[in-house]
Scaffold this active site. Structure first.
Site, PDB file in Angstrom:
ATOM      1  N   GLU A   1      -0.781  -4.793   1.603  1.00 38.69           N
ATOM      2  CA  GLU A   1      -0.224  -6.365   1.832  1.00 38.69           C
ATOM      3  C   GLU A   1       0.354  -7.568   3.257  1.00 38.69           C
ATOM      4  O   GLU A   1       0.092  -7.704   3.768  1.00 38.69           O
ATOM      5  CB  GLU A   1       0.542  -6.073   1.022  1.00 38.69           C
ATOM      6  CG  GLU A   1       0.331  -6.317  -0.665  1.00 38.69           C
ATOM      7  CD  GLU A   1       0.607  -6.400  -2.091  1.00 38.69           C
ATOM      8  OE1 GLU A   1       2.300  -6.197  -2.042  1.00 38.69           O
ATOM      9  OE2 GLU A   1       0.228  -6.794  -2.252  1.00 38.69           O
TER      10      GLU A   1
ATOM     11  N   TYR B   1      14.890  -4.018  -9.612  1.00 43.49           N
ATOM     12  CA  TYR B   1      14.540  -4.044 -10.066  1.00 43.49           C
ATOM     13  C   TYR B   1      14.229  -3.556 -11.643  1.00 43.49           C
ATOM     14  O   TYR B   1      14.516  -4.105 -12.731  1.00 43.49           O
ATOM     15  CB  TYR B   1      12.735  -4.207  -9.794  1.00 43.49           C
ATOM     16  CG  TYR B   1      12.506  -5.227  -8.989  1.00 43.49           C
ATOM     17  CD1 TYR B   1      11.436  -6.007  -9.341  1.00 43.49           C
ATOM     18  CD2 TYR B   1      11.832  -4.390  -8.605  1.00 43.49           C
ATOM     19  CE1 TYR B   1      11.060  -7.264  -8.139  1.00 43.49           C
ATOM     20  CE2 TYR B   1      11.919  -5.055  -6.826  1.00 43.49           C
ATOM     21  CZ  TYR B   1      10.899  -6.709  -7.527  1.00 43.49           C
ATOM     22  OH  TYR B   1       9.988  -7.277  -6.318  1.00 43.49           O
TER      23      TYR B   1
HETATM   24  C1  LIG Z   1       6.175  -4.937   0.573  1.00 44.13           C
HETATM   25  C2  LIG Z   1       6.234  -4.016  -0.288  1.00 44.13           C
HETATM   26  C3  LIG Z   1       5.538  -4.762  -1.482  1.00 44.13           C
HETATM   27  C4  LIG Z   1       5.484  -4.448  -2.423  1.00 44.13           C
HETATM   28  N1  LIG Z   1       4.560  -4.808  -3.817  1.00 44.13           N
HETATM   29  C5  LIG Z   1       4.517  -4.059  -4.881  1.00 44.13           C
HETATM   30  C6  LIG Z   1       4.098  -5.039  -5.649  1.00 44.13           C
HETATM   31  O1  LIG Z   1       2.736  -6.190  -5.162  1.00 44.13           O
HETATM   32  N2  LIG Z   1       4.226  -4.549  -7.206  1.00 44.13           N
HETATM   33  C7  LIG Z   1       4.863  -3.809  -7.370  1.00 44.13           C
HETATM   34  O2  LIG Z   1       5.058  -3.644  -9.069  1.00 44.13           O
HETATM   35  N3  LIG Z   1       5.838  -3.120  -6.598  1.00 44.13           N
HETATM   36  C8  LIG Z   1       5.520  -2.987  -5.269  1.00 44.13           C
HETATM   37  N4  LIG Z   1       6.266  -2.441  -4.307  1.00 44.13           N
HETATM   38  C9  LIG Z   1       7.072  -1.543  -4.976  1.00 44.13           C
HETATM   39  C10 LIG Z   1       8.297  -1.794  -5.328  1.00 44.13           C
HETATM   40  O3  LIG Z   1       9.136  -3.102  -5.097  1.00 44.13           O
HETATM   41  C11 LIG Z   1       9.133  -0.645  -5.798  1.00 44.13           C
HETATM   42  O4  LIG Z   1       8.308   0.171  -6.859  1.00 44.13           O
HETATM   43  C12 LIG Z   1      10.189  -1.616  -6.554  1.00 44.13           C
HETATM   44  O5  LIG Z   1      11.281  -1.859  -5.687  1.00 44.13           O
HETATM   45  C13 LIG Z   1      11.171  -0.110  -6.950  1.00 44.13           C
HETATM   46  O6  LIG Z   1      12.297  -0.963  -7.891  1.00 44.13           O
HETATM   47  P1  LIG Z   1      13.834  -0.270  -7.622  1.00 44.13           P
HETATM   48  O7  LIG Z   1      14.358  -1.292  -8.425  1.00 44.13           O
HETATM   49  O8  LIG Z   1      12.881   1.490  -8.141  1.00 44.13           O
HETATM   50  O9  LIG Z   1      14.002   0.374  -6.638  1.00 44.13           O
HETATM   51  P2  LIG Z   1      14.949  -1.449  -5.380  1.00 44.13           P
HETATM   52  O10 LIG Z   1      14.201  -2.730  -6.328  1.00 44.13           O
HETATM   53  O11 LIG Z   1      14.527  -0.668  -3.919  1.00 44.13           O
HETATM   54  O12 LIG Z   1      16.393  -1.073  -5.618  1.00 44.13           O
HETATM   55  C14 LIG Z   1      16.913  -0.443  -5.388  1.00 44.13           C
HETATM   56  C15 LIG Z   1      18.734  -1.185  -5.076  1.00 44.13           C
HETATM   57  O13 LIG Z   1      19.490  -0.733  -5.253  1.00 44.13           O
HETATM   58  C16 LIG Z   1      20.538  -1.030  -4.060  1.00 44.13           C
HETATM   59  N5  LIG Z   1      20.699   0.474  -3.478  1.00 44.13           N
HETATM   60  C17 LIG Z   1      20.221   1.486  -2.710  1.00 44.13           C
HETATM   61  N6  LIG Z   1      21.075   2.347  -2.121  1.00 44.13           N
HETATM   62  C18 LIG Z   1      22.021   2.253  -2.611  1.00 44.13           C
HETATM   63  C19 LIG Z   1      23.485   2.259  -2.248  1.00 44.13           C
HETATM   64  N7  LIG Z   1      23.237   3.662  -1.772  1.00 44.13           N
HETATM   65  N8  LIG Z   1      24.610   1.800  -2.620  1.00 44.13           N
HETATM   66  C20 LIG Z   1      24.720   0.215  -3.394  1.00 44.13           C
HETATM   67  N9  LIG Z   1      23.365  -0.030  -3.191  1.00 44.13           N
HETATM   68  C21 LIG Z   1      22.417   0.926  -3.083  1.00 44.13           C
HETATM   69  C22 LIG Z   1      19.863  -1.683  -3.092  1.00 44.13           C
HETATM   70  O14 LIG Z   1      19.893  -3.101  -1.937  1.00 44.13           O
HETATM   71  C23 LIG Z   1      18.973  -2.301  -4.085  1.00 44.13           C
HETATM   72  O15 LIG Z   1      19.124  -3.557  -4.669  1.00 44.13           O
HETATM   73  C24 LIG Z   1       6.189  -2.789  -3.433  1.00 44.13           C
HETATM   74  C25 LIG Z   1       6.564  -2.068  -2.234  1.00 44.13           C
HETATM   75  C26 LIG Z   1       6.810  -2.842  -0.894  1.00 44.13           C
HETATM   76  C27 LIG Z   1       7.632  -2.128   0.301  1.00 44.13           C
END
Ligand SMILES: Cc1cc2nc3c(=O)[nH]c(=O)nc-3n(C[C@H](O)[C@H](O)[C@H](O)COP(=O)(O)OP(=O)(O)OC[C@H]3O[C@@H](n4cnc5c(N)ncnc54)[C@H](O)[C@@H]3O)c2cc1C
Length: 391
Positions: free
Chosen positions: A167, A12
């Site tokens: 959830e 995200y």
């Molecule tokens: C089951 C569940 C339900 C949820 N429901 C909600 C909700 O309803 N509303 C809400 O706001 N939040 C919700 N959350 C929380 C939300 O999903 C996270 O806060 C959000 O995904 C964080 O976004 P991010 O971009 O920081 O990380 P992520 O979405 O985890 O993205 C990280 C990216 O980095 C990549 N990556 C990681 N390590 C490496 C590496 N070493 N090399 C290359 N690529 C890598 C991954 O593949 C991924 O594409 C939920 C979480 C879960 C688990």
């Protein structure tokens, strides 16, 4: 010579950063490189639906290439191994990259709190692949029960009653009758536990909404064990602090997140759970050329004095902000300190039910709240210009 912006992680936070930056920065000013370990973006917020088997993988998998097509964003599908912020270099498994600006958006990792056996004997739900493993395992448990009549196969434990735990347990509650029907097993053979160490479920939600969620889930067969920490896990057994032991083949651990180890190893300043400390512009302390965003960082809500929870909502807003900050870095311009705009929180409780806090004062429950949640997903997809296949 264009400046090189390297964005690590296309979740995200990272994907939105790349798209926002490209709204203004031209290929002549800026080279944008997005590194992700998969060639798809995962809708992590939908993984509970996949894990329980309610929806297929395609409902949470968005291919990145069509989203960035014609936007002069280079996608490198590779694994980030380490960051050297002093040398301004990133090591991937297949190559090294230098950068002028770096955005670290690698998400979080699971916190196991040192509980013996928990990591080794639990499922987690942070990626599509992990959700697939869980779904397949559950189907296997039902199939195996026919031959063994081992009741631990039909006992399911979700550890953690935060957003993702609740959830998931809601999806399980709706899915179990379907699996029982398919396998010709009476529903009363299934046991579904939600175990939480804290004194209540769903921290951050108003009391009435928490009670509403508890009632809805209890009526559908969920047994809550609240204020009861898990103290040890061994194959087939979950030990609780009150001395009880649950015989189960399925423990899903949703009880804690911590920062990304790559961020810690790079030497960025972090809080005790490994999330990076950042300034008001989301820059790593001491490194103006490095932004750390989404679940990899840690920001305080000044109204409550407590950290904001890690959410997709805030991760996406950070991505938008950093896309703008980078443009200001490249072209000159002012930056507004980052402040999340919390539109609300919605937790689904299965296929037809949800609780929602919308804005500061408005609450919703039931089908309506569920639809509002679905709409927020559609709004997000429209924002990134993605289409997903109907599942
Ligand atoms: C089951 C569940 C339900 C949820 N429901 C909600 C909700 O309803 N509303 C809400 O706001 N939040 C919700 N959350 C929380 C939300 O999903 C996270 O806060 C959000 O995904 C964080 O976004 P991010 O971009 O920081 O990380 P992520 O979405 O985890 O993205 C990280 C990216 O980095 C990549 N990556 C990681 N390590 C490496 C590496 N070493 N090399 C290359 N690529 C890598 C991954 O593949 C991924 O594409 C939920 C979480 C879960 C688990």
């Amino acid at each position: 010579m264009p400046k090189r912006v390297v964005i690590l992680g296309a979740g995200y936070a990272g994907l939105v950063t790349a798209l926002e930056l490209r709204k203004n920065a031209t290929p002549e000013d800026t080279e944008v490189i997005l590194v992700n370990k998969h060639n798809y973006h995962q809708l992590v917020t939908q993984l509970h639906e996949l894990g329980a088997g309610a929806k297929s993988d395609t409902s949470a998998r968005i291919m990145i290439e069509p989203v960035i097509r014609n936007k002069y964003i280079t996608l490198i599908k590779d694994h980030v191994e380490s960051i050297d912020p002093k040398e301004k270099r990133v090591r991937l498994s297949q190559q090294e990259l230098s950068y002028d600006y770096l955005v670290v958006a690698l998400g979080s990792e699971t916190e196991y709190f040192g509980i013996p056996g928990l990591k080794e004997h639990s499922f987690i739900l942070k990626s599509i692949n992990q959700a697939r493993l869980l779904r397949t395992h559950i189907e296997r448990c039902f199939a195996e029960y026919h031959y063994t009549r081992d009741e631990s196969l039909l006992t399911f434990v979700v550890g953690g009653a935060g957003f993702s735990g609740i959830e998931l347990v809601g999806e399980f509650a709706d899915r179990m009758p379907v699996l029982c029907e398919e396998n010709n097993i009476p529903l009363d053979k299934v046991k579904l536990f939600n175990v939480e160490a804290a004194p209540s479920i769903l921290p951050g939600f108003d009391k009435e909404l928490v009670e509403r969620a508890e009632k809805s889930l209890t009526e559908r067969g969920v047994k809550f064990l609240v204020g009861v920490p898990i103290v040890q896990v061994e194959p087939g057994k979950v030990h609780l602090k009150n001395g009880d032991v649950i015989a189960t083949q399925t423990l899903v651990w949703t009880g804690g997140v911590r920062g990304n180890q790559i961020v810690i190893d790079a030497g960025f300043e972090t809080e005790p759970r490994g999330r990076a400390k950042v300034n008001e512009y989301l820059q790593a302390l001491g490194y103006e050329d490095v932004y750390i965003i989404g679940d990899s960082c840690f920001i305080i809500n000044e109204e409550t004095g407590r950290p904001y929870p890690p959410t997709a909502q805030i991760a996406g807003q950070m991505g938008t902000a950093v896309g703008k900050y980078l443009f200001a870095d490249l072209r000159g311009g002012t930056k507004e300190p980052f402040k999340p705009q919390i539109m609300g929180s919605i937790a689904s409780l299965g296929r037809k039910d949800a609780i929602a806090k919308i804005g500061k004062n408005y609450q919703a429950t039931g089908r309506f709240a569920y639809i509002v949640k679905d709409m927020s997903k559609l709004r997000y997809l429209a924002k990134i210009g993605a289409v997903i296949k109907k599942a």
